[in-house]
Design an enzyme around this catalytic site. Structure first.
Site, short mmCIF file in Angstrom:
data_model
loop_
_atom_site.label_atom_id
_atom_site.label_comp_id
_atom_site.label_asym_id
_atom_site.label_seq_id
_atom_site.Cartn_x
_atom_site.Cartn_y
_atom_site.Cartn_z
N ASN A 50 0.65 -1.31 -0.27
CA ASN A 50 -0.13 0.02 -0.08
C ASN A 50 0.86 1.69 0.12
OD1 ASN A 50 -1.23 2.45 1.41
ND2 ASN A 50 -3.42 1.25 0.94
N SER B 216 -5.12 -0.30 -2.80
CA SER B 216 -5.64 1.26 -2.87
C SER B 216 -6.78 0.81 -2.26
CB SER B 216 -6.33 1.62 -4.50
OG SER B 216 -6.32 2.73 -3.79
N GLU B 217 -6.44 1.53 -1.07
CA GLU B 217 -7.58 0.94 0.73
C GLU B 217 -8.70 1.42 0.26
OE1 GLU B 217 -4.63 3.48 0.69
OE2 GLU B 217 -5.28 4.60 2.39
N ASN B 218 -8.89 1.92 -0.61
CA ASN B 218 -10.80 1.57 -1.12
C ASN B 218 -11.53 0.87 -1.74
OD1 ASN B 218 -9.13 3.00 -2.68
ND2 ASN B 218 -10.51 3.59 -4.15
N SER C 35 -11.19 -4.96 2.40
CA SER C 35 -10.12 -4.01 2.17
C SER C 35 -9.59 -3.95 3.59
CB SER C 35 -10.47 -2.43 2.00
OG SER C 35 -9.29 -1.37 0.93
#
Lengths: 234, 207
Positions: free
Chosen positions: B23, B45-47, B87
Site C-alpha cells: 500500500n 488501494s484501501e478504498n 479491504s
C-alpha cells in the site's frame, strides 16, 4: 413485497426523522448516494448524524446538507475536502467523531452482523483509544470498538434486480455494502434496475435481504481529482 | 546533494520484493510506483482494489475508478475489487506486506504522527491508523526537516500519534534510518551527505 419506488423522495417517505443516524456509502465522491442525499435536503430533516467515510465537497454529496445546517454530527475518517465542514467544525456548530477508516467499515459490518463490539489494534496508544476498554490478546493490546446500527442506510449501487440483489462497479463499491448491512432500513439508488433472473446469482455483491427500497436515477458521478496521461503516450 | 522527491521514491522502491502486496500513501509514496521496474508488485488501494494501474489516458477517466487519494486511475489484468470492510480486513489481518507512507513526525521509538495538527488542520486519519497497525512493515518517506529547518526525526513526537512504535524504516532526503533498540541506526546516507551532516540534522538518538 414491492421494493422498487418511483423517486428518491418516494423511497424516503416515512423513514426520515429529525435526529436520526444515517449510514451512507461512498468514498470521496465515488459511489455516493447523490440522489438520496438531495432528497434528504429537500425533505429538510434536521439534526442528522452521518456515519460516512467523508463529508463530500461544499456543493456535492453530504456537503449539500452541511450548507443547509441539517447535519449535527459526522462519524468519519477523513473530511479534508470540505471548507464548509471546516468552518462549522471550528466554529463549534458541528460535532465530529473521527474513526480510523477500517474501524468505521468494520463497525458498520459488525453492526449489521449482530456483533455489538470487537477488539482491534488500530489506534492503540493514540487519541482514538482514549476512554476505550483495552484487552490483551497474545501479549498485544487491542481496543474495544462498537458496532454501528443505523436508523437508515443510504447506498449507491450500479445495478439491482427488483428483489434488491446488488452489483457494484469498480471502486464505487467501497463503503456501500457495509453501510447497507448496518441499517434498520436500507434505501438504494442504482443506475439500472434489471429484471430478476438477469443478474448471475454467483456474481451478486450484496444479496437483496439487506435492501428494502430501490430507486433508479440519473447520476452525475462527479470526479474529485481528474488525473490523466496525455493520449500521445499511448 | 540530498535526494529529491524522485530519488527518495526510487530508494523506497528498493524496499519492495517480488510478489509483495503493498500500500502506497499519498505524496512522495505514490511516486514509488514509478520505480518498481520488473518486480512483480501488486498495489493495494484501501478504498477497495488490488492491482492498481497508472492514471488513465485523457478522455478515458472513469468516475467509478479512483485511488485512495481520490485520483482517477486504471485497472490491470490482475485487478480485484472489494468493499471497504474486506479491504481493511486484509490490512488489519497482516496480509499486506508493506506500507510506504508520508509523515509529519517520526520518533526514535517508531512512533508516527501524520494525521493531525491540533487547532490548525482537521482532516482525519483516513486509513493510516489501520495501515500502520496491521501491515507487515511500515516504511516512512519524508523530508528530514520541516520548512523551518527543524528535525522531523525526533526523540518524541509532539503531534497526536497515528501509531505507537509502528515504524520500521525511515527514508528521508538525507538518508535511510532503521528503528532499533535504543534509537535509530543509520543504514545509509544520501549521495553527498555525510554521516555527521545526517546526525546534525537529526534530533533523535542515533545508536
Amino acid at each position: 413485497m414491492k421494493k422498487v419506488y418511483g423517486s428518491a423522495a418516494e423511497a424516503l417517505e416515512g423513514v426520515l426523522s429529525d435526529g436520526m443516524l444515517i449510514a451512507a456509502g461512498g468514498f470521496g465522491l465515488c459511489g455516493i448516494p447523490e440522489l438520496l442525499l438531495q432528497a434528504i435536503r429537500d425533505a429538510g430533516t434536521k439534526d442528522l448524524t452521518f456515519a460516512s467515510n467523508n463529508a463530500g465537497v461544499d456543493d456535492f454529496g453530504i456537503g449539500i446538507l452541511l450548507q443547509t445546517k441539517q447535519v449535527k454530527k459526522m462519524i468519519s475518517s477523513y473530511v479534508g475536502e470540505n471548507k464548509e465542514f471546516m468552518r462549522q467544525y471550528l466554529g463549534g456548530e458541528l460535532e465530529l467523531e473521527f474513526n480510523p477508516q477500517g474501524t468505521l467499515a468494520e463497525r458498520m459490518r459488525a453492526g449489521g452482523s449482530g456483533i455489538p463490539g470487537f477488539y482491534t489494534k488500530t489506534g492503540v496508544g493514540t487519541q482514538i483509544a482514549e476512554g476505550k476498554e483495552v484487552k490483551t490478546f497474545h501479549g498485544e493490546d487491542y481496543i474495544l470498538e462498537r458496532g454501528i446500527v443505523a436508523d437508515l442506510s443510504i447506498v449507491k449501487a450500479w445495478k439491482a434486480d427488483d428483489t434488491g440483489n446488488l452489483v457494484f462497479r469498480k471502486t464505487a463499491r467501497n463503503f456501500n455494502p457495509p453501510a447497507a448491512m448496518c441499517g434498520k432500513v436500507c434505501v438504494v439508488e442504482v443506475e439500472e434496475i434489471v429484471p430478476r433472473g438477469s443478474l448471475d446469482p454467483d456474481s451478486i455483491h450484496l444479496p437483496g435481504i439487506y435492501v428494502h427500497r430501490i430507486i433508479q436515477g440519473q447520476h452525475e458521478k462527479r470526479i474529485e481529482q481528474r488525473t490523466t496521461r496525455p493520449q500521445e503516450e499511448k | 546533494m540530498p535526494w529529491d522527491r524522485n530519488q527518495m521514491a526510487a530508494r523506497a522502491a528498493q524496499e519492495l520484493e517480488d510478489g509483495m502486496y503493498v500500500n502506497l500513501g499519498i505524496g512522495i509514496p505514490t511516486l514509488v510506483a514509478n520505480y518498481v521496474g520488473d518486480k512483480d508488485i501488486t498495489l493495494q488501494s484501501e478504498n477497495g482494489m488490488l492491482g492498481m494501474g497508472p492514471f488513465p489516458f485523457e478522455g478515458e477517466e472513469d468516475a467509478d475508478l479512483i485511488n485512495a487519494g481520490k485520483q482517477t486511475i486504471t485497472e490491470l489484468s490482475r485487478t480485484a475489487y472489494f468493499d471497504s470492510a474486506m479491504s481493511f480486513g486484509m490490512i488489519r489481518g497482516g496480509k499486506i506486506a508493506a506500507a510506504i507512507l508520508g509523515a509529519m513526525e517520526v520518533a526514535e521509538n517508531g512512533d508516527l504522527a501524520n494525521w493531525m495538527i491540533p487547532g490548525k488542520l482537521v482532516k482525519g486519519m483516513g486509513g493510516a491508523m489501520d495501515l500502520v497497525a496491521g501491515v507487515g512493515r511500515v516504511i516512512v518517506v519524508m523530508d528530514h526537516q520541516n520548512k523551518a529547518g527543524e528535525s522531523k526525526v525526533l526523540k518524541d513526537c509532539t503531534l497526536p500519534l497515528t501509531g505507537k512504535g509502528v515504524v520500521d524504516r525511515i527514508i528521508t532526503n538525507l538518508g535511510v534510518l532503521d528503528v532499533v533498540e535504543g534509537g535509530l541506526r543509520i543504514v545509509e546516507c544520501a549521495e553527498g551527505v555525510t554521516e555527521d551532516e545526517l546526525r546534525a540534522a537529526t534530533e533523535a538518538t542515533i545508536v
